[in-house]
Design a protein around this motif. Sequence first.
Motif, short mmCIF file in Angstrom:
data_model
loop_
_atom_site.label_atom_id
_atom_site.label_comp_id
_atom_site.label_asym_id
_atom_site.label_seq_id
_atom_site.Cartn_x
_atom_site.Cartn_y
_atom_site.Cartn_z
N ASN A 178 0.81 -1.22 0.00
CA ASN A 178 0.00 0.00 0.00
C ASN A 178 0.84 1.27 0.00
OD1 ASN A 178 -2.43 -1.41 0.03
ND2 ASN A 178 -2.49 -1.50 2.27
N SER A 179 2.14 1.14 0.31
CA SER A 179 3.01 2.32 0.34
C SER A 179 3.02 3.03 -1.01
CB SER A 179 4.43 1.92 0.73
OG SER A 179 4.48 1.40 2.04
N VAL A 180 2.93 2.26 -2.09
CA VAL A 180 2.97 2.86 -3.42
C VAL A 180 1.76 3.76 -3.65
CG1 VAL A 180 2.96 2.38 -5.90
CG2 VAL A 180 4.34 0.96 -4.36
N THR A 181 0.57 3.21 -3.42
CA THR A 181 -0.64 4.00 -3.66
C THR A 181 -0.75 5.15 -2.66
OG1 THR A 181 -1.87 2.37 -2.33
CG2 THR A 181 -1.94 2.12 -4.72
N ASN A 182 -0.27 4.95 -1.43
CA ASN A 182 -0.30 6.03 -0.44
C ASN A 182 0.64 7.17 -0.83
OD1 ASN A 182 -2.13 4.59 1.10
ND2 ASN A 182 -0.58 3.74 2.46
N LEU A 183 1.82 6.82 -1.33
CA LEU A 183 2.76 7.85 -1.77
C LEU A 183 2.22 8.61 -2.97
CD1 LEU A 183 6.28 6.17 -1.43
CD2 LEU A 183 5.64 8.43 -0.56
N ILE A 184 1.65 7.88 -3.93
CA ILE A 184 1.09 8.53 -5.11
C ILE A 184 -0.01 9.51 -4.70
CG2 ILE A 184 -0.32 8.12 -7.18
CD1 ILE A 184 1.30 5.53 -7.57
N SER A 185 -0.86 9.09 -3.76
CA SER A 185 -1.92 9.96 -3.28
C SER A 185 -1.36 11.22 -2.62
CB SER A 185 -2.81 9.20 -2.29
OG SER A 185 -3.81 10.04 -1.74
N SER A 186 -0.31 11.06 -1.80
CA SER A 186 0.30 12.20 -1.12
C SER A 186 0.95 13.15 -2.12
CB SER A 186 1.34 11.71 -0.11
OG SER A 186 0.74 10.95 0.92
N ILE A 187 1.61 12.58 -3.14
CA ILE A 187 2.25 13.42 -4.15
C ILE A 187 1.21 14.20 -4.94
CG2 ILE A 187 3.59 13.35 -6.31
CD1 ILE A 187 5.09 10.91 -5.07
N LYS A 188 0.12 13.53 -5.31
CA LYS A 188 -0.93 14.22 -6.06
C LYS A 188 -1.51 15.38 -5.25
CE LYS A 188 -2.59 10.56 -9.15
NZ LYS A 188 -3.73 9.68 -9.51
#
Length: 245
Positions: A178-188
């Motif tokens: 889930n780190s990948v999707t969480n990071l993408i969300s934070s970056i967006k």
Amino acid sequence: IWNQNNQPPLELNEMTRTLNNIWNKHHKNSNVEVINTPFQSVTPEIKQYKIVKAENLLATLPLPRKWVIEDFLPRNIVAALIAAGGSGKSYLAMNLAISVASGGILFNKFMPSKEGKVVFISGEDDIAELQRRLHWSTSSLPKHIVERIGKNINFVDLADTFEAFTEKDRAGEVHMTNSVTNLISSIKESVGSEVDLIIVDPVSRFRGGEENLAVDTTRFVQALQMFTSQLNATVLCLHHVNKGA
């Protein structure tokens, strides 16, 4: 439907094993004897792949390649910077970030296609060390260039946390976390949905599984490709090899 929402979806055999394990555990906890496993592996339908003839490609001119840094770093790919430890990969990565963020020339030779946004994900150096390198690398630049760099480079300090992008389960299968999707969300949310360059430093802090197993490495590359597809970004990951390699 559940599997279609996985990123990436599990292969058929992997999905079947997962469902069978869930079903068997349910019956065991319910003290019911398992007579037949409900989810049987079935022969999938034959998938037809699109075959492209060379004559069709030769009939039109190819689209020009897009670059983050002209003739040096292509756009929308997963790339790797590989060298021995202590050889200056992180300093080079910082200068790449500065070049893209400022729109300034790299090594007096390579020009970014435009001023762009950069996200530097650090798993080894904390924010204090990144700040030192940033100040050192920009100390001789004009004030207006430094201000541009300040607006366009964003750091994610994961040096003191465990945020692997892939992990191996008890069955030995490697999955994206889930780190990948969480990071993408934070970056967006903080930077936007269009990022020119994402730097991941180093690979070893974010990869699960075995380095020398092709299937494990493929899963990790697929995780990096999520950043590429979701943020329209080039991903540059830094990787150590031993000094004798």
